[in-house]
Design an enzyme around this catalytic site. Structure first.
Site, mmCIF file in Angstrom:
data_model
loop_
_atom_site.group_PDB
_atom_site.id
_atom_site.type_symbol
_atom_site.label_atom_id
_atom_site.label_comp_id
_atom_site.label_asym_id
_atom_site.label_seq_id
_atom_site.Cartn_x
_atom_site.Cartn_y
_atom_site.Cartn_z
ATOM 1 N N ARG A 104 0.845 -1.170 0.000
ATOM 2 C CA ARG A 104 0.000 0.000 0.000
ATOM 3 C C ARG A 104 0.887 1.228 0.000
ATOM 4 O O ARG A 104 1.685 1.421 0.908
ATOM 5 C CB ARG A 104 -0.840 -0.049 1.279
ATOM 6 C CG ARG A 104 -2.129 0.666 1.194
ATOM 7 C CD ARG A 104 -2.974 0.306 2.377
ATOM 8 N NE ARG A 104 -2.427 0.802 3.629
ATOM 9 C CZ ARG A 104 -3.176 1.247 4.622
ATOM 10 N NH1 ARG A 104 -4.482 1.255 4.495
ATOM 11 N NH2 ARG A 104 -2.635 1.662 5.739
ATOM 12 N N THR A 108 -0.712 7.568 -1.108
ATOM 13 C CA THR A 108 -2.029 7.485 -1.771
ATOM 14 C C THR A 108 -2.916 6.416 -1.145
ATOM 15 O O THR A 108 -4.126 6.399 -1.392
ATOM 16 C CB THR A 108 -1.852 7.116 -3.250
ATOM 17 O OG1 THR A 108 -1.256 5.801 -3.310
ATOM 18 C CG2 THR A 108 -0.944 8.089 -3.980
ATOM 19 N N ASP A 200 0.734 -2.196 12.305
ATOM 20 C CA ASP A 200 1.133 -2.690 10.976
ATOM 21 C C ASP A 200 1.440 -4.188 11.067
ATOM 22 O O ASP A 200 2.416 -4.599 11.700
ATOM 23 C CB ASP A 200 2.367 -1.915 10.501
ATOM 24 C CG ASP A 200 2.719 -2.259 9.069
ATOM 25 O OD1 ASP A 200 2.773 -1.340 8.235
ATOM 26 O OD2 ASP A 200 2.936 -3.460 8.767
ATOM 27 N N ASP A 203 4.923 -5.434 9.722
ATOM 28 C CA ASP A 203 6.034 -5.075 10.619
ATOM 29 C C ASP A 203 6.017 -5.926 11.888
ATOM 30 O O ASP A 203 7.074 -6.317 12.394
ATOM 31 C CB ASP A 203 5.946 -3.590 11.002
ATOM 32 C CG ASP A 203 6.418 -2.686 9.874
ATOM 33 O OD1 ASP A 203 7.114 -3.185 8.968
ATOM 34 O OD2 ASP A 203 6.085 -1.493 9.896
HETATM 35 C C1 PRP Z 1 -1.035 -4.114 4.734
HETATM 36 C C2 PRP Z 1 -1.883 -5.354 4.939
HETATM 37 C C3 PRP Z 1 -2.741 -5.370 3.717
HETATM 38 C C4 PRP Z 1 -2.956 -3.909 3.444
HETATM 39 C C5 PRP Z 1 -4.326 -3.552 3.895
HETATM 40 O O1 PRP Z 1 -0.007 -4.382 3.861
HETATM 41 O O2 PRP Z 1 -1.128 -6.518 5.120
HETATM 42 O O3 PRP Z 1 -2.121 -6.004 2.597
HETATM 43 O O4 PRP Z 1 -1.982 -3.193 4.214
HETATM 44 O O5 PRP Z 1 -4.608 -2.243 3.578
HETATM 45 P P1 PRP Z 1 -5.733 -1.825 2.535
HETATM 46 O O6 PRP Z 1 -6.947 -2.670 2.839
HETATM 47 O O7 PRP Z 1 -5.943 -0.371 2.848
HETATM 48 O O8 PRP Z 1 -5.204 -2.049 1.155
HETATM 49 P P2 PRP Z 1 1.150 -3.312 3.514
HETATM 50 O O9 PRP Z 1 0.763 -2.508 2.339
HETATM 51 O O10 PRP Z 1 1.531 -2.560 4.762
HETATM 52 O O11 PRP Z 1 2.321 -4.231 2.994
HETATM 53 P P3 PRP Z 1 3.189 -5.330 3.786
HETATM 54 O O12 PRP Z 1 2.290 -6.528 4.011
HETATM 55 O O13 PRP Z 1 4.285 -5.603 2.831
HETATM 56 O O14 PRP Z 1 3.655 -4.724 5.084
HETATM 57 N N1 URA Z 2 -2.350 -2.410 7.186
HETATM 58 C C1 URA Z 2 -1.961 -2.815 8.425
HETATM 59 O O1 URA Z 2 -1.025 -3.605 8.554
HETATM 60 N N2 URA Z 2 -2.620 -2.331 9.468
HETATM 61 C C2 URA Z 2 -3.658 -1.477 9.371
HETATM 62 O O2 URA Z 2 -4.234 -1.082 10.402
HETATM 63 C C3 URA Z 2 -4.035 -1.069 8.074
HETATM 64 C C4 URA Z 2 -3.381 -1.562 7.009
#
Ligand code: PRP
Ligand code: URA
Length: 209
Positions: A104, A108, A200, A203
């Protein structure tokens, strides 16, 4: 319209309560995400079809049951969805695994695709897309669109925590997809984080912050 099912099992709720806590370590977080995925897989496979088969026990011939429907695939959305794979495989060891890479954009909040590798026969499988978090719904909706473009037809989405905003977006984008949710939270904050949520997920699973 696909079904939206919020898991009520007390073991799932108890474990979600622990992963929400800020003091929970990455090790414990990872283990619990995997356990929650295992219980969710159990609940989400209740409607799989069975057929009768004739078998022979050491004593006699008899009728038994076996799974009749499509074979399964688990497709985690990278990165955080990976944390749910092992737990799902505990319940469905023969499932094949695909991967979809999306992140994400922090400005944006829109999903950016970077990877997609699926089992060759994915179109013939019952596919469970996993991601612990359904926030704006952008990542899940984009991942499922990618799968449909590649010929996948039978898709379910499984997340541990969802925001109502994300459920609405996903339901509208993909009304044919069943959505399994561990806990339905209150809302998204101005940074697109789920409230109360757990922070997150990526993380916390991988210890990157
Ligand atoms: C997080 C999570 C989802 C997304 C959800 O991933 O694991 O994939 O955000 O958010 P959304 O519903 O608003 O799209 P992130 O983009 O942080 O990537 P990561 O898993 O690599 O940390
Ligand atoms: N992605 C995450 O990992 N946590 C949130 O709360 C939203 C998006």
């Amino acid at each position: 319209m696909g079904r939206v099912l919020v898991m009520e099992h007390p073991l799932i709720q108890h474990k979600i309560g622990i992963i929400r806590r800020k003091e929970t370590s990455s090790k414990e977080f990872r283990e619990l995400v995997s356990e929650i995925a295992m219980f969710m897989a159990y609940e989400a496979t209740r409607d799989l079809k069975l057929r009768d088969v004739e078998i022979e026990t050491p004593i006699t011939k008899t009728q038994a049951k076996e799974l009749a429907g499509k074979k399964m695939a688990v497709i985690p959305i990278l990165r955080a969805g990976l944390g749910m794979v092992e737990g799902m495989l505990t319940m469905v060891p023969a499932a094949k695994i695909g991967h979809i890479g999306l992140y994400r954009d922090p400005e944006t909040l829109k999903p950016v695709e970077y990877y997609c590798k699926l089992p060759a026969d994915c179109g013939d499988r019952e596919v469970f897309v996993t991601d612990p978090m359904l926030a704006t719904g952008g990542s899940a909706a984009a991942a499922i669109s990618m799968l449909k473009e590649k010929g996948v037809k039978n898709i379910r989405f499984m997340c541990i925590i969802a925001a109502p905003e994300g459920v609405k977006v996903l339901e509208e984008a993909h009304p044919d997809v069943d959505i399994y949710i561990g806990a339905l939270d209150d809302h998204l904050n101005e940074h697109g984080y789920i409230v109360p949520g757990l922070g997150d997920a990526g993380d916390r699973i991988f210890g990157t912050k």
